[in-house]
Design a protein around this motif. Structure first.
Motif, PDB file in Angstrom:
ATOM      1  N   ILE A  21       0.854  -1.182   0.000  1.00 53.21           N
ATOM      2  CA  ILE A  21       0.000   0.000   0.000  1.00 53.21           C
ATOM      3  C   ILE A  21       0.892   1.235   0.000  1.00 53.21           C
ATOM      4  O   ILE A  21       1.816   1.336   0.801  1.00 53.21           O
ATOM      5  CB  ILE A  21      -0.931   0.011   1.233  1.00 53.21           C
ATOM      6  CG1 ILE A  21      -1.852  -1.210   1.208  1.00 53.21           C
ATOM      7  CG2 ILE A  21      -1.739   1.300   1.285  1.00 53.21           C
ATOM      8  CD1 ILE A  21      -2.704  -1.346   2.447  1.00 53.21           C
ATOM      9  N   THR A  22       0.586   2.187  -0.895  1.00 52.95           N
ATOM     10  CA  THR A  22       1.361   3.418  -0.949  1.00 52.95           C
ATOM     11  C   THR A  22       0.982   4.321   0.219  1.00 52.95           C
ATOM     12  O   THR A  22       0.000   4.072   0.926  1.00 52.95           O
ATOM     13  CB  THR A  22       1.128   4.189  -2.256  1.00 52.95           C
ATOM     14  OG1 THR A  22      -0.215   4.702  -2.255  1.00 52.95           O
ATOM     15  CG2 THR A  22       1.367   3.316  -3.479  1.00 52.95           C
ATOM     16  N   ILE A  23       1.723   5.386   0.392  1.00 48.90           N
ATOM     17  CA  ILE A  23       1.438   6.355   1.449  1.00 48.90           C
ATOM     18  C   ILE A  23       0.061   6.994   1.268  1.00 48.90           C
ATOM     19  O   ILE A  23      -0.562   7.443   2.222  1.00 48.90           O
ATOM     20  CB  ILE A  23       2.561   7.420   1.522  1.00 48.90           C
ATOM     21  CG1 ILE A  23       2.478   8.185   2.829  1.00 48.90           C
ATOM     22  CG2 ILE A  23       2.500   8.358   0.340  1.00 48.90           C
ATOM     23  CD1 ILE A  23       3.739   8.948   3.175  1.00 48.90           C
ATOM     24  N   LYS A  24      -0.441   6.992   0.036  1.00 45.71           N
ATOM     25  CA  LYS A  24      -1.770   7.538  -0.253  1.00 45.71           C
ATOM     26  C   LYS A  24      -2.868   6.490  -0.103  1.00 45.71           C
ATOM     27  O   LYS A  24      -4.035   6.760  -0.373  1.00 45.71           O
ATOM     28  CB  LYS A  24      -1.820   8.087  -1.682  1.00 45.71           C
ATOM     29  CG  LYS A  24      -0.983   9.322  -1.890  1.00 45.71           C
ATOM     30  CD  LYS A  24      -1.158   9.810  -3.317  1.00 45.71           C
ATOM     31  CE  LYS A  24      -0.395  11.081  -3.573  1.00 45.71           C
ATOM     32  NZ  LYS A  24      -0.636  11.559  -4.947  1.00 45.71           N
ATOM     33  N   GLY A  25      -2.515   5.270   0.307  1.00 44.70           N
ATOM     34  CA  GLY A  25      -3.508   4.217   0.477  1.00 44.70           C
ATOM     35  C   GLY A  25      -3.867   3.518  -0.822  1.00 44.70           C
ATOM     36  O   GLY A  25      -4.882   2.843  -0.906  1.00 44.70           O
TER      37      GLY A  25
END
Length: 79
Positions: free
Chosen positions: A5-9
């Motif tokens: 999962i990226t930092i942006k979800g």
């Protein structure tokens, strides 16, 4: 197939899943959690009502057709 999962979800939907659901860029999807705690992703059929947010509910409500210059004059207090 594990993913991160990226930092942006955000996550990348694996290609074999996109292909099996017929997803392409711009496709709408719906996420749900079933009774077993599994995440389920479904393709939203074209023309299906989607969950609306407060902006969707307000969109198209104005019944006065303003021209940009008229609206700006009103907002600026110009006569």
């Amino acid at each position: 197939m594990p993913t991160t999962i990226t930092i942006k979800g955000q996550v990348t939907i694996p290609k074999h899943i996109r292909d099996s659901l017929g997803l392409s860029p711009g496709s709408s999807v719906d996420f749900a959690v079933n009774d077993e705690g599994d995440v389920v992703i479904r393709k939203v059929a074209a023309g299906s009502p989607r969950a609306s947010d407060r902006f969707d509910r307000a969109r198209g409500r104005a019944d006065i057709k303003w021209r940009t210059d008229e609206l700006m004059a009103l907002l600026r207090g110009e006569d």
